[in-house]
Design a protein around this motif. Structure first.
Motif, PDB file in Angstrom:
ATOM      1  N   ALA A 106      23.890  49.930  22.313  1.00  0.00           N
ATOM      2  CA  ALA A 106      24.125  50.128  23.774  1.00  0.00           C
ATOM      3  C   ALA A 106      23.032  49.078  24.360  1.00  0.00           C
ATOM      4  CB  ALA A 106      23.341  51.708  23.920  1.00  0.00           C
ATOM      5  N   GLU A 107      22.035  48.718  23.738  1.00  0.00           N
ATOM      6  CA  GLU A 107      20.840  47.885  24.413  1.00  0.00           C
ATOM      7  C   GLU A 107      21.713  46.384  24.511  1.00  0.00           C
ATOM      8  OE1 GLU A 107      20.890  46.991  20.152  1.00  0.00           O
ATOM      9  OE2 GLU A 107      20.850  48.884  21.336  1.00  0.00           O
ATOM     10  N   SER A 108      22.785  46.210  23.992  1.00  0.00           N
ATOM     11  CA  SER A 108      23.487  45.073  24.180  1.00  0.00           C
ATOM     12  C   SER A 108      24.362  45.042  25.319  1.00  0.00           C
ATOM     13  CB  SER A 108      24.356  44.395  22.948  1.00  0.00           C
ATOM     14  OG  SER A 108      25.214  45.312  22.848  1.00  0.00           O
ATOM     15  N   ARG A 109      24.580  46.068  26.272  1.00  0.00           N
ATOM     16  CA  ARG A 109      25.516  46.159  27.234  1.00  0.00           C
ATOM     17  C   ARG A 109      24.710  46.721  28.429  1.00  0.00           C
ATOM     18  NH1 ARG A 109      30.603  47.458  25.105  1.00  0.00           N
ATOM     19  NH2 ARG A 109      30.653  46.576  22.969  1.00  0.00           N
ATOM     20  N   LEU A 110      24.750  45.838  29.349  1.00  0.00           N
ATOM     21  CA  LEU A 110      23.807  45.959  30.727  1.00  0.00           C
ATOM     22  C   LEU A 110      24.444  45.552  31.943  1.00  0.00           C
ATOM     23  CD1 LEU A 110      20.908  47.240  31.238  1.00  0.00           C
ATOM     24  CD2 LEU A 110      20.052  44.857  31.309  1.00  0.00           C
ATOM     25  N   THR A 111      24.586  46.432  33.135  1.00  0.00           N
ATOM     26  CA  THR A 111      24.839  46.087  34.333  1.00  0.00           C
ATOM     27  C   THR A 111      23.741  46.267  35.403  1.00  0.00           C
ATOM     28  OG1 THR A 111      25.827  48.221  35.097  1.00  0.00           O
ATOM     29  CG2 THR A 111      27.269  46.729  33.665  1.00  0.00           C
ATOM     30  N   LEU A 112      23.901  45.718  36.403  1.00  0.00           N
ATOM     31  CA  LEU A 112      22.904  46.048  37.512  1.00  0.00           C
ATOM     32  C   LEU A 112      22.801  47.410  38.164  1.00  0.00           C
ATOM     33  CD1 LEU A 112      23.158  42.805  39.876  1.00  0.00           C
ATOM     34  CD2 LEU A 112      21.241  43.388  37.992  1.00  0.00           C
ATOM     35  N   ASP A 113      24.171  48.074  37.816  1.00  0.00           N
ATOM     36  CA  ASP A 113      24.005  49.529  38.296  1.00  0.00           C
ATOM     37  C   ASP A 113      23.330  50.428  37.437  1.00  0.00           C
ATOM     38  OD1 ASP A 113      25.553  49.197  40.413  1.00  0.00           O
ATOM     39  OD2 ASP A 113      27.674  49.737  39.500  1.00  0.00           O
ATOM     40  N   MET A 114      23.360  49.958  35.807  1.00  0.00           N
ATOM     41  CA  MET A 114      22.719  50.586  34.931  1.00  0.00           C
ATOM     42  C   MET A 114      21.020  50.562  35.217  1.00  0.00           C
ATOM     43  SD  MET A 114      24.525  49.818  31.397  1.00  0.00           S
ATOM     44  CE  MET A 114      26.252  50.464  31.171  1.00  0.00           C
ATOM     45  N   MET A 115      20.774  49.308  35.743  1.00  0.00           N
ATOM     46  CA  MET A 115      19.293  49.296  36.082  1.00  0.00           C
ATOM     47  C   MET A 115      18.744  49.896  37.467  1.00  0.00           C
ATOM     48  SD  MET A 115      18.464  45.389  34.312  1.00  0.00           S
ATOM     49  CE  MET A 115      16.813  45.965  34.252  1.00  0.00           C
ATOM     50  N   LYS A 116      19.602  50.382  38.265  1.00  0.00           N
ATOM     51  CA  LYS A 116      19.207  50.913  39.293  1.00  0.00           C
ATOM     52  C   LYS A 116      18.023  51.807  39.428  1.00  0.00           C
ATOM     53  CE  LYS A 116      23.202  49.959  42.183  1.00  0.00           C
ATOM     54  NZ  LYS A 116      24.430  50.912  43.017  1.00  0.00           N
ATOM     55  N   PRO A 117      17.883  52.598  38.196  1.00  0.00           N
ATOM     56  CA  PRO A 117      16.707  53.530  38.314  1.00  0.00           C
ATOM     57  C   PRO A 117      15.437  52.814  38.005  1.00  0.00           C
ATOM     58  CG  PRO A 117      18.813  54.353  36.809  1.00  0.00           C
ATOM     59  CD  PRO A 117      18.866  53.050  37.287  1.00  0.00           C
ATOM     60  N   VAL A 118      15.164  51.658  37.863  1.00  0.00           N
ATOM     61  CA  VAL A 118      14.383  50.795  37.379  1.00  0.00           C
ATOM     62  C   VAL A 118      13.731  50.216  38.420  1.00  0.00           C
ATOM     63  CG1 VAL A 118      13.118  49.403  35.587  1.00  0.00           C
ATOM     64  CG2 VAL A 118      15.433  50.384  35.119  1.00  0.00           C
ATOM     65  N   GLN A 119      12.723  50.918  39.119  1.00  0.00           N
ATOM     66  CA  GLN A 119      12.106  50.377  40.262  1.00  0.00           C
ATOM     67  C   GLN A 119      10.790  50.197  39.915  1.00  0.00           C
ATOM     68  OE1 GLN A 119      13.944  50.098  43.019  1.00  0.00           O
ATOM     69  NE2 GLN A 119      15.753  50.853  42.228  1.00  0.00           N
ATOM     70  N   VAL A 120      10.433  48.682  40.580  1.00  0.00           N
ATOM     71  CA  VAL A 120       8.884  48.145  40.177  1.00  0.00           C
ATOM     72  C   VAL A 120       8.043  48.273  41.266  1.00  0.00           C
ATOM     73  CG1 VAL A 120       9.702  46.722  38.284  1.00  0.00           C
ATOM     74  CG2 VAL A 120       9.692  45.857  40.704  1.00  0.00           C
ATOM     75  N   VAL A 121       6.881  48.680  41.359  1.00  0.00           N
ATOM     76  CA  VAL A 121       5.907  48.809  42.449  1.00  0.00           C
ATOM     77  C   VAL A 121       4.812  48.008  42.438  1.00  0.00           C
ATOM     78  CG1 VAL A 121       6.760  51.153  42.701  1.00  0.00           C
ATOM     79  CG2 VAL A 121       4.904  50.803  41.209  1.00  0.00           C
ATOM     80  N   ALA A 122       4.040  47.610  43.351  1.00  0.00           N
ATOM     81  CA  ALA A 122       2.723  46.913  43.193  1.00  0.00           C
ATOM     82  C   ALA A 122       2.064  47.211  41.899  1.00  0.00           C
ATOM     83  CB  ALA A 122       2.066  46.748  44.602  1.00  0.00           C
ATOM     84  N   GLY A 123       1.605  46.150  41.438  1.00  0.00           N
ATOM     85  CA  GLY A 123       0.592  46.558  40.233  1.00  0.00           C
ATOM     86  C   GLY A 123       1.441  46.787  38.779  1.00  0.00           C
ATOM     87  N   ASP A 124       2.640  46.688  39.070  1.00  0.00           N
ATOM     88  CA  ASP A 124       3.470  46.876  37.697  1.00  0.00           C
ATOM     89  C   ASP A 124       3.491  45.338  36.835  1.00  0.00           C
ATOM     90  OD1 ASP A 124       4.065  49.548  37.966  1.00  0.00           O
ATOM     91  OD2 ASP A 124       6.300  48.773  38.634  1.00  0.00           O
ATOM     92  N   TRP A 125       3.705  45.538  35.703  1.00  0.00           N
ATOM     93  CA  TRP A 125       3.753  44.144  34.801  1.00  0.00           C
ATOM     94  C   TRP A 125       5.088  44.486  34.254  1.00  0.00           C
ATOM     95  CZ3 TRP A 125       0.180  39.995  33.160  1.00  0.00           C
ATOM     96  CH2 TRP A 125      -1.010  40.352  33.806  1.00  0.00           C
ATOM     97  N   VAL A 126       5.978  43.396  34.294  1.00  0.00           N
ATOM     98  CA  VAL A 126       7.327  43.586  33.707  1.00  0.00           C
ATOM     99  C   VAL A 126       7.723  42.597  32.346  1.00  0.00           C
ATOM    100  CG1 VAL A 126       9.993  43.266  34.303  1.00  0.00           C
ATOM    101  CG2 VAL A 126       8.426  44.036  35.609  1.00  0.00           C
ATOM    102  N   PHE A 127       8.217  43.304  31.489  1.00  0.00           N
ATOM    103  CA  PHE A 127       8.120  42.464  30.212  1.00  0.00           C
ATOM    104  C   PHE A 127       9.790  42.319  29.691  1.00  0.00           C
ATOM    105  CE2 PHE A 127       8.766  42.448  25.745  1.00  0.00           C
ATOM    106  CZ  PHE A 127       8.338  41.120  25.281  1.00  0.00           C
ATOM    107  N   THR A 128      10.398  41.248  29.244  1.00  0.00           N
ATOM    108  CA  THR A 128      11.360  41.219  28.497  1.00  0.00           C
ATOM    109  C   THR A 128      11.481  40.459  27.320  1.00  0.00           C
ATOM    110  OG1 THR A 128      13.908  41.529  28.554  1.00  0.00           O
ATOM    111  CG2 THR A 128      13.229  39.633  29.506  1.00  0.00           C
ATOM    112  N   SER A 129      12.466  40.563  26.507  1.00  0.00           N
ATOM    113  CA  SER A 129      12.375  39.651  25.171  1.00  0.00           C
ATOM    114  C   SER A 129      13.830  38.944  25.238  1.00  0.00           C
ATOM    115  CB  SER A 129      12.169  40.382  23.775  1.00  0.00           C
ATOM    116  OG  SER A 129      13.395  41.047  23.638  1.00  0.00           O
TER     117      SER A 129
END
Length: 324
Positions: free
Chosen positions: A112-135
């Protein structure tokens, strides 16, 4: 715990087999030990969480036994999952063979980690002070890389973004890689990955090229060299080789993930980059003395390890002298 790490990479289930040596082609080995554990990006998240960051996961976990296993592992470490289970498939897995010299060989199956759309990421909201990481893993999959690159490019300007290209860097299309590197605040990679991006050369030369030609908006790069430590190169030209620590390694699986998690955690708490790198070197050294990819130490264990070696940490934010 007010500073948050938003991890938008991937997590998988590791099936770990311990063997004396890799089997020759067409032959069979009997493992001396076996374990089923959470792996992939989970190892980095655990390292950040155990050293003081609040960690949330914005990637995809599957529907099925492996996805359920990962959700339980996340809950046990206090890591919140921001997205619902993927309706498409179960989470992926990885067979890890740990040989007698503490090295590891992997065979992975994407889920499942290999299938992604922007709609799937809508719940992921960043705010001031956050750090974001990906590999690099999520960027290597044809079904996830475009959406993730779009999401990263749309991050607010003030959000630090940390990127680890991982050993699959050659599988990331160069246009995707270039887009992500252009948004990177901190790049952490090993010597082989650095050379894959910027060409061959000594660590300092490659680091200079990484910043000048590939990461124009980065504050710095970290080139990891295993037991030898790492090199930190800042955008202002300051460079420091930060030595590693001599320990008896039993399992190097997850050491790089531990290093990155501890480094980001250190930066988020106000450590200078060089102090955060030394802190990360200690975390990685401790992790290889333990079995399992998610063997990251706690902040207390790292500080005790450094104190035992006469390297008590400086106050957060204290500037360190650098060599150029």
């Amino acid at each position: 715990m007010s500073v948050r790490l938003v991890h938008v990479g991937s997590a998988v289930v590791d099936y770990v087999y311990r063997i004396d040596a890799l089997p020759a082609a067409g032959t069979e080995k009997t493992a001396s030990a076996y374990a089923r554990v959470a792996g992939g990006g989970f190892n980095m998240m655990v390292a950040a969480s155990r050293t003081g960051m609040k960690v949330v996961f914005g990637g995809q976990l599957g529907t099925g036994p492996d996805g359920d296993f990962l959700r339980a592992a996340f809950a046990a470490e206090g890591i919140e999952t921001l997205t619902p289970p993927s309706p498409l498939m179960d989470s992926g897995n990885c067979v890890a063979m740990i040989s007698g010299d503490a090295e590891r060989t992997f065979v992975s199956w994407p889920g499942a980690e290999s299938r992604l759309t922007l709609d799937m990421m809508k719940p992921v909201q960043v705010v001031a002070g956050d750090w974001v990481f990906t590999s690099g893993y999520t960027l290597s999959y044809p079904g996830s890389r475009d959406a993730l690159a779009d999401w990263i490019e749309a991050l607010p300007a003030g959000i630090p973004f940390v990127f680890d290209p991982t050993p699959v860097i050659a599988d990331i299309p160069r246009p995707i890689l270039d887009r992500v590197l252009a948004r990177t605040t901190w790049l952490s990679c090993n010597t082989n990955e650095a050379a894959e991006i910027a060409g061959a050369g000594d660590a300092q030369t490659v680091a200079i090229r990484l910043l000048a030609e590939h990461c124009p908006n980065a504050e710095g790069v970290v080139i990891r060299a295993g037991a030898h430590g790492c090199l930190v190169r800042m955008a202002d030209g300051a460079t420091r080789a930060v030595p590693g620590f001599e320990v008896k390694a039993v399992d190097t699986n997850g050491a790089g993930d531990t290093h990155i998690g501890a480094f980001v955690s250190g930066l988020s708490r106000g450590m200078s980059p060089c102090e955060a790198a030394r802190y990360a070197n200690a975390a990685a050294a401790l992790s290889v003395t333990r079995h399992g990819g998610s063997a990251a130490p706690t902040d207390t264990e790292i500080l005790e390890f450094l104190a035992e070696r006469g390297e008590a940490t400086t106050a957060p934010g204290r500037a360190e002298a650098t060599a150029t």
